[in-house]
Design an enzyme around this catalytic site. Sequence first.
Site, PDB file in Angstrom:
ATOM      1  N   ARG A 139       0.812  -1.229   0.000  1.00  0.00           N
ATOM      2  CA  ARG A 139       0.000   0.000   0.000  1.00  0.00           C
ATOM      3  C   ARG A 139       0.838   1.268   0.000  1.00  0.00           C
ATOM      4  NH1 ARG A 139       0.337  -1.764   4.922  1.00  0.00           N
ATOM      5  NH2 ARG A 139      -1.179  -3.467   4.803  1.00  0.00           N
ATOM      6  N   THR A 150      15.628   7.429  12.274  1.00  0.00           N
ATOM      7  CA  THR A 150      16.967   6.870  12.559  1.00  0.00           C
ATOM      8  C   THR A 150      17.414   5.838  11.525  1.00  0.00           C
ATOM      9  OG1 THR A 150      16.045   5.089  13.916  1.00  0.00           O
ATOM     10  CG2 THR A 150      16.645   7.144  15.064  1.00  0.00           C
ATOM     11  N   GLU A 160       6.134  -4.040  14.172  1.00  0.00           N
ATOM     12  CA  GLU A 160       6.360  -4.491  12.799  1.00  0.00           C
ATOM     13  C   GLU A 160       5.372  -3.825  11.882  1.00  0.00           C
ATOM     14  OE1 GLU A 160       5.654  -7.233   9.277  1.00  0.00           O
ATOM     15  OE2 GLU A 160       4.267  -6.413  10.745  1.00  0.00           O
ATOM     16  N   GLY A 190       5.196 -20.236   6.930  1.00  0.00           N
ATOM     17  CA  GLY A 190       3.839 -20.083   7.425  1.00  0.00           C
ATOM     18  C   GLY A 190       2.941 -21.129   6.789  1.00  0.00           C
ATOM     19  N   SER A 200      28.253  -9.489 -20.003  1.00  0.00           N
ATOM     20  CA  SER A 200      29.190 -10.610 -20.089  1.00  0.00           C
ATOM     21  C   SER A 200      29.987 -10.823 -18.798  1.00  0.00           C
ATOM     22  CB  SER A 200      30.121 -10.421 -21.293  1.00  0.00           C
ATOM     23  OG  SER A 200      30.816  -9.204 -21.158  1.00  0.00           O
ATOM     24  N   HIS A 233      21.854  -5.318  -0.165  1.00  0.00           N
ATOM     25  CA  HIS A 233      22.005  -6.625  -0.806  1.00  0.00           C
ATOM     26  C   HIS A 233      21.961  -6.457  -2.325  1.00  0.00           C
ATOM     27  CE1 HIS A 233      21.643 -10.978  -1.304  1.00  0.00           C
ATOM     28  NE2 HIS A 233      21.811 -11.111   0.006  1.00  0.00           N
TER      29      HIS A 233
END
Lengths: 718, 718
Positions: A193, A253, A404, A527, A609, A664
């Site tokens: 959202r 932060t 969370e 889950g 490549s 990452h």
Amino acid sequence: MFFRSALLSTVGLSLSAFLLLAQAPTEPQHVFGYRDFSAQAKIDQQFLAVPSAKLAGEELKTLTAAPHIAASKEDYDTAVYVAGKFKAAGLETSIVPYKAWLNLPKEISVTATDDATGKTLMHGPTREHVEGDPYQDDPRVTPGFNGSSPSGDVTAEVVYANYGRPEDFDRLAALHIDVKGKLVIVRYGANFRGVKVYVAQQRGAAGVIIYSDPADDGYYRGDKYPNGPYRPDTGVQRGSVQYMFKYPGDATTPGIASTPELPASKRIDPATAASMPRIPSTPLSYHDAAPILENLGGPSAPREWQGALPFNYHLGGTGVKVHMLLKQDYAMRTIWDVIGKIPGTELPDEWVVAGNHRDAWVYGAVDPNSGTAAMLESVHGIGELLHQGWKPKRTVIFASWDAEEEGLIGSTEWAEDHANQLAHAVAYFNTDVGVSGPSFESAAVPSLKQFVRDVTKEVPSPKGGSVYEQWKAEQAANGSRHHVNNGFNERHGHANVDNDVEIGDLGSGSDYTPFIQHLGVPSTDIGSDGPYGVYHSVFDNYAWFIKNADPTFVYEQQQARVFGLEVLHMADTDVLPYDYVTYGKEIEAYIEAAKKKAADAQLSSIDFSEATAAAQKFTSAAEAAYSRQTAESGNPTHLNSELRQVEGDLLSSAGLPNRPWFKHTIYAPGEYTGYAAVVIPGVNEAIDAKDVSRAQTQMATLTAALTRATSTLESAAK
Amino acid sequence: MFFRSALLSTVGLSLSAFLLLAQAPTEPQHVFGYRDFSAQAKIDQQFLAVPSAKLAGEELKTLTAAPHIAASKEDYDTAVYVAGKFKAAGLETSIVPYKAWLNLPKEISVTATDDATGKTLMHGPTREHVEGDPYQDDPRVTPGFNGSSPSGDVTAEVVYANYGRPEDFDRLAALHIDVKGKLVIVRYGANFRGVKVYVAQQRGAAGVIIYSDPADDGYYRGDKYPNGPYRPDTGVQRGSVQYMFKYPGDATTPGIASTPELPASKRIDPATAASMPRIPSTPLSYHDAAPILENLGGPSAPREWQGALPFNYHLGGTGVKVHMLLKQDYAMRTIWDVIGKIPGTELPDEWVVAGNHRDAWVYGAVDPNSGTAAMLESVHGIGELLHQGWKPKRTVIFASWDAEEEGLIGSTEWAEDHANQLAHAVAYFNTDVGVSGPSFESAAVPSLKQFVRDVTKEVPSPKGGSVYEQWKAEQAANGSRHHVNNGFNERHGHANVDNDVEIGDLGSGSDYTPFIQHLGVPSTDIGSDGPYGVYHSVFDNYAWFIKNADPTFVYEQQQARVFGLEVLHMADTDVLPYDYVTYGKEIEAYIEAAKKKAADAQLSSIDFSEATAAAQKFTSAAEAAYSRQTAESGNPTHLNSELRQVEGDLLSSAGLPNRPWFKHTIYAPGEYTGYAAVVIPGVNEAIDAKDVSRAQTQMATLTAALTRATSTLESAAK
């Protein structure tokens, strides 16, 4: 049989649980990571006998007795409850506070009037209500609102923008429907959202209404609550619209921990924080959205934009004016993670972290406390092992995250707080929506896919056989679905290079994000899914859960067993069970797909490549390391130390363009998808933006990361 | 320019029509069938200037001033009106009566009660009503009912069976939902409504309710009337449920004409007639169907069965009891075809027949009187030619059919009445839904596909360029849609062997059926289509038409021009413009597809080799004949005589198994589709029934037909 019968008397194993165990698969002889699995197999059986369906049900009922939004008194009460359970199991337990910039709704009001007549079409939000739900009338239930939305007072014409994807706004522009200064109404689904608000903000909208269309999780899917699992008319999906694809956690932060003692000078002004939306937004039920949509003027919507409300959808721009008044109560509020530790005996610096969040928008029976109850039963089982003298080789940490829902705040702040120690962590295991139904699903880094499958082979399914066997059979029958913790469980399309049960990619939307995408800790998410249309509504409560998700809590028990076994195996494995061969093959497939996409977009000047060659070298080095990992003997200390470093090698210190927190090089949440992972994100997002030069720079970053990781794998194989 | 300017003063050509002609394509130099097209081109231009948009609008308004169901006084009034127009144009005109077994509704009542509470959920049918329609309240409007339904008085539980296809009933059986003795509720779409009742009867249902789901032609498609063209809540689709896939026309006289003087002894008892349903059925609006569907018990329907009503659909069997009381007033009633003839000067026995039905379920502005108004303007144009001294080489017959809606009765009886003469007919041109919008579409036997395309190249489109160019551009943009006269215009999938604009196969659902499928007269069907959700409801009236279909009647004018040019070309062509090369290639493709279907069904013992060889020989012979047809000179008498015979060679005297009236070996309406054509029906339906022996017999019948036709084509090429 000793352990099992001994434990029968100890923990009151139910007859049904006993029957399940009786038909469990035979114990595996060879498990990746173990030189000799027989000792571990005994510990596993001892553990598996403990998690109790009945207790999980009781814990779930306790956890969800009251609404417990982050930073509330009731949230603190659940922290104390979880801490008590951790302590009782023998964990070194602490309640760890952080302070974060959070909003609560002071006044939320949406009023729609007919342009022509001035008649009021709707004044909401309507309080969530169905016939006979015992939880809905608690005065502590907040109205539907969006975490991280600014306050706002907007009166404007309304435009319907489908799912609020960039292509939806492009379509409106092509149809000459102007969204500048308008209130945009979009439906839930297809993306996170916050992305809807982000795109609307970029296109100049004055505000956003996000509603749940019955086509997506309401009656068009099946019976609505209380007759079935799908969203009833007044059900509202609350949720954060924080731009967590910029960075998650406390908006003030980024990159550092919001500890209570952090001086204000170290925090950034929320008004300038990149993760804070600049335009107001609020969610609506389809009960409240229908009068707006039904009276929109303008042309008919494209047919694929038509939802399941009983009228033809129009694009708007005329017909309905909406006054959206949002008064948000923002403050620096205290949240509470609960951390329980079992120090490792041999390798205390190698942490195995397992976490689940505890805070809920309302009651959170499925999201997240089905995961919390399962985690408590995992802890219960591990506590029994501790009680019998077992100790882990590596340090085990169980975490009950807070806030969370507002933006992965509890996990992110804790991870930032312990970034140095987590550089040595061997895994982060997440569960969030632990149980919404009977279908086990998982997402994981490729190096841990085999690990998840191995663990599920040991756990009996309530349907007979093992979790793995049922999982495989259901995927064969129905295809795989991405476990995304948001009730949609969309079909996923990751590179399936190993021809086994499919495991999704880690995008975002739960607490693994800081671990894998910021710190490079190999992560999994698990889950047990089912039809779940009450996500983030007052109806995600214990009454809904026992009607629809898991009436006898046997999937809670299963979830506790799988989650616990993940921890046990990773804590005690001889060789770290990372499969970098699969990882390498997936990266090769990602590069190949990006190359094809670039060619389709006529960006043939991008040179793939070197990245291709680097990925192939990575796979070769991984094959050599894999041979060492499966060797029968030898001291694994050097091997493990090198293996642990590989995921970290895949981080780039600069992070992604314009969002440096995401380090990452292989996985990130998409800037325009939010939940769904974008693979090799630097390269792919540059191609999407048709920016050849950026694509080439990002390709170099990717190649460098692969080269670092290859060299570590080569060292591991020595 | 002489003809055009001369006609401008004569017929008051409007400025817009003039502009259209001014931008018309240049006159074609070579048209298949003509040795020298220049003379015809002048006649064509003379003709094209006459049909008037304004007059078509006036004629449509007159024709649709009152409800004029077959056999009513108002129906007779329209016959007199059409006969007057025919006579005024100089046609030898007669009103031709037939007597047919027809029902009118005496009492139609459907009452639904809740199983548990006994509460009345719905008592209908509700009178059709929207805000502001000026036609809806005429007392002569019949309630919704099904032609050919028996009377009935059934009280039973209700089962929802989706579209009522065999596979839908199979699915119910697999889900253990019993339909025996139940009332089955099905939705319109996917097949002919008579098929729904036929399958329900086979499966043991006690009765059928057929409703219009808003997913299929209501608000899910777009705005509903009066705001748009789609079906409003109370709109009912009336219609015949006669088993016309057994045989169409009067149920009491299969194969012979229902003339007024036919003795009763020559008629069969309706109680034993194969085309009469044995179980009662009636249509409902979604306004009336919703309370039934919403309260059905039983399991949730499969997701692809879910329609657009605002609740989850269940399969039923419990939950709702319906009392369906149908009192049908059956009688032998007189109907009236109007026939207008222009005797041919050179080849009077070679008839060119052009027809459209006139009767309507209510007002029939689109279905069929948009076609009637266009036909009257075609006749108007040809009348002008007659007035200026032109006479056709072949005999031209215009026909205004009656009682098409009840079962193609007027056309079938007339065709059966004139079977001997029609053995020499060179073509039947049909139009039914002449105009529902701006998109020209056609269905035709393959031999006339090029003919239809050639004709449309000469006619200007209101959008600029020619009808052909617009047709081609729209198909390129949107794909082709089968012109099926029922508001659905489903995408069709015939063999497209010529890589040009696609023209559909002739299935059933309009008056070409007796001509092509019973008598082997090469046929076409044309119309100009658009969104049309009021099919067979009171709202298919002049007010709807001028809002939605063709406000300025320019597509009426276009339709008049195309229809008239079809007649003119076929009446005067030098060589019959039949393209049997395309026909042969399509037959080869049909055989190939049937072979693949047989292989997929593991019926590999069916031998296709002789049929394949026969089809290939047919194509070769057609190529030789085609060379003769395109030769610059030579007397075409023998060639034409042989060419005319080819379509008749494709009939088999025995007809299809269990439905001998259908004699064509290449095309029939499907026994389980109704509207949609089944190709090489004897063979394909035997494969569907997994009846190898029947398939082989039917293959022999097909091979024999192809061999006969090949030998005729070889003779033509000599």
